[in-house]
Motif scaffolding. Structure first.
Motif, short mmCIF file in Angstrom:
data_model
loop_
_atom_site.label_atom_id
_atom_site.label_comp_id
_atom_site.label_asym_id
_atom_site.label_seq_id
_atom_site.Cartn_x
_atom_site.Cartn_y
_atom_site.Cartn_z
N GLY A 193 0.76 -1.32 0.16
CA GLY A 193 -0.04 -0.09 0.18
C GLY A 193 0.78 1.22 -0.05
O GLY A 193 2.12 1.02 -0.04
N SER A 194 0.27 2.33 -0.15
CA SER A 194 0.91 3.74 -0.18
C SER A 194 0.52 4.59 1.05
O SER A 194 -0.86 4.89 1.26
N PHE A 195 1.55 5.10 2.00
CA PHE A 195 1.35 5.90 3.01
C PHE A 195 2.30 6.52 3.44
O PHE A 195 3.42 6.17 2.77
N ASP A 196 2.39 7.35 4.34
CA ASP A 196 3.78 8.24 4.69
C ASP A 196 4.62 7.18 5.34
O ASP A 196 4.42 6.26 6.22
N ASN A 197 5.77 7.17 4.48
CA ASN A 197 7.07 6.26 5.07
C ASN A 197 6.81 4.94 4.69
O ASN A 197 7.29 3.89 5.24
N SER A 198 5.82 4.44 3.69
CA SER A 198 5.79 3.05 3.25
C SER A 198 7.03 2.55 2.72
O SER A 198 7.17 1.45 2.72
N ARG A 199 7.79 3.39 2.44
CA ARG A 199 9.04 2.82 1.76
C ARG A 199 9.77 1.98 2.81
O ARG A 199 10.36 0.85 2.30
N PHE A 200 9.88 1.99 4.07
CA PHE A 200 10.58 1.27 4.90
C PHE A 200 9.96 -0.34 4.72
O PHE A 200 10.91 -1.30 5.05
N LEU A 201 8.64 -0.51 4.53
CA LEU A 201 8.27 -1.99 4.01
C LEU A 201 8.94 -2.31 2.83
O LEU A 201 9.27 -3.67 2.84
N ILE A 202 9.19 -1.44 1.83
CA ILE A 202 9.68 -2.19 0.69
C ILE A 202 11.33 -2.45 0.87
O ILE A 202 12.02 -3.24 0.30
N ARG A 203 11.99 -1.71 1.88
CA ARG A 203 13.28 -2.26 2.41
C ARG A 203 13.20 -3.35 3.07
O ARG A 203 14.01 -4.45 2.74
N ALA A 204 12.48 -3.68 3.67
CA ALA A 204 12.09 -4.84 4.47
C ALA A 204 12.00 -6.00 3.44
O ALA A 204 12.52 -7.25 3.62
N ILE A 205 11.18 -5.66 2.60
CA ILE A 205 10.86 -6.82 1.40
C ILE A 205 12.13 -7.19 0.77
O ILE A 205 12.47 -8.45 0.45
N TYR A 206 12.73 -6.25 0.15
CA TYR A 206 14.21 -6.47 -0.57
C TYR A 206 15.16 -7.25 0.39
O TYR A 206 15.68 -7.98 -0.08
N ARG A 207 15.24 -6.83 1.56
CA ARG A 207 15.88 -7.42 2.70
C ARG A 207 15.64 -9.08 2.82
O ARG A 207 16.64 -9.87 2.48
N TRP A 208 14.40 -9.23 2.82
CA TRP A 208 14.11 -10.66 3.05
C TRP A 208 14.19 -11.42 1.82
O TRP A 208 14.80 -12.66 1.84
N TYR A 209 14.15 -10.68 0.65
CA TYR A 209 14.27 -11.21 -0.69
C TYR A 209 15.84 -11.66 -0.98
O TYR A 209 16.06 -12.76 -1.39
N LYS A 210 16.71 -10.89 -0.42
CA LYS A 210 18.09 -11.25 -0.39
C LYS A 210 18.68 -12.21 0.48
O LYS A 210 19.52 -13.22 0.47
N ILE A 211 17.72 -12.25 1.78
CA ILE A 211 18.15 -13.31 2.95
C ILE A 211 17.93 -14.75 2.36
O ILE A 211 18.48 -15.72 2.41
N LEU A 212 16.40 -15.06 1.42
CA LEU A 212 16.13 -16.03 1.24
C LEU A 212 17.15 -16.48 -0.19
O LEU A 212 17.24 -17.93 -0.02
#
Length: 219
Positions: A45-64
């Motif tokens: 979704g889109s909200f103020d500072n939703s970008r931090f969730l994108i950071r978490a998704i890409y971090r988990w992507y690289k962990i996997l």
């Protein structure tokens, strides 16, 4: 980005193949603060500072999958609508599952926003589009075969349905043809009526000119 079509391949490689610090810096540099991310398996979704969730998704992507092979096949830029279409092939292997390697193809749609302050383009949303037989490879690589079987089975039923219910298509076509025929006749009749009107106007004009000559007083 100053030239989105040219720069986006490099941005994608940084997002998927760089160490954590550079990956985080890339997200904060190229994504808007309220950017959204959509994937078959997750959504921010889109909200103020939703970008931090994108950071978490890409971090988990690289962990996997610490090592990701990725190829940019093509980039198309719809400049009037600020949309980037990027076709990607990647090899994703989950390290906790032995011999797991999923070769998948997707099209990423990136909506851009232009910052009037620095005149640069930033990613407002990322939407990863996978065919069903592609995203199931993340879970179980051989499962794409079952998806193909289902899709071919569904196609067979489409053929049977179209064959059995052909009168419905015939009736639909007949109704459409009748409507087009009526429109054509109306146009022809309209043009004929206009030509008749023009002829009558011309006759009336000539009649008035003749009367004017007849009634013109002699000197």
């Amino acid at each position: 980005m100053e030239n989105p079509a040219k720069e986006i391949p490099g941005v994608i490689h940084l997002l998927t193949q760089s160490p954590p610090s550079i990956q985080r810096e890339t997200i904060e540099t190229y994504f808007t603060q309220d950017a959204s991310f959509t994937h078959p398996f997750c959504r921010t979704g889109s909200f103020d500072n939703s970008r931090f969730l994108i950071r978490a998704i890409y971090r988990w992507y690289k962990i996997l999958s610490p090592k990701i092979e990725l190829t940019i096949n093509s980039v198309a830029y719809d400049e009037p609508n600020l949309l980037l279409y990027v076709n990607i092939t990647q090899v994703f292997g989950i390290w906790v599952i032995p011999f797991h390697r999923a070769r998948v193809n997707l099209t990423t749609v990136l909506a851009l926003r232009r910052n009037r302050g620095d005149e640069k383009y930033y990613i407002q949303s990322q939407n990863d589009l996978y065919q069903t037989d592609e995203f199931v490879k993340f879970v179980l690589p051989p499962s794409w075969m079952f998806v193909w079987l289902w899709q071919f089975w569904a196609t067979f039923f489409c053929f049977l349905g179209a064959f059995a219910l052909w009168p419905i298509s015939y009736a639909e076509q007949w109704v459409w043809d009748e409507g087009e025929s009526r429109k054509s006749r109306s146009k022809v009749e309209g043009r004929k009526g206009q030509r008749v009107g023009d002829v009558l106007d011309d006759i009336e004009l000539k009649d008035l000119e003749r009367k004017a000559l007849v009634n013109k007083p002699s000197r």
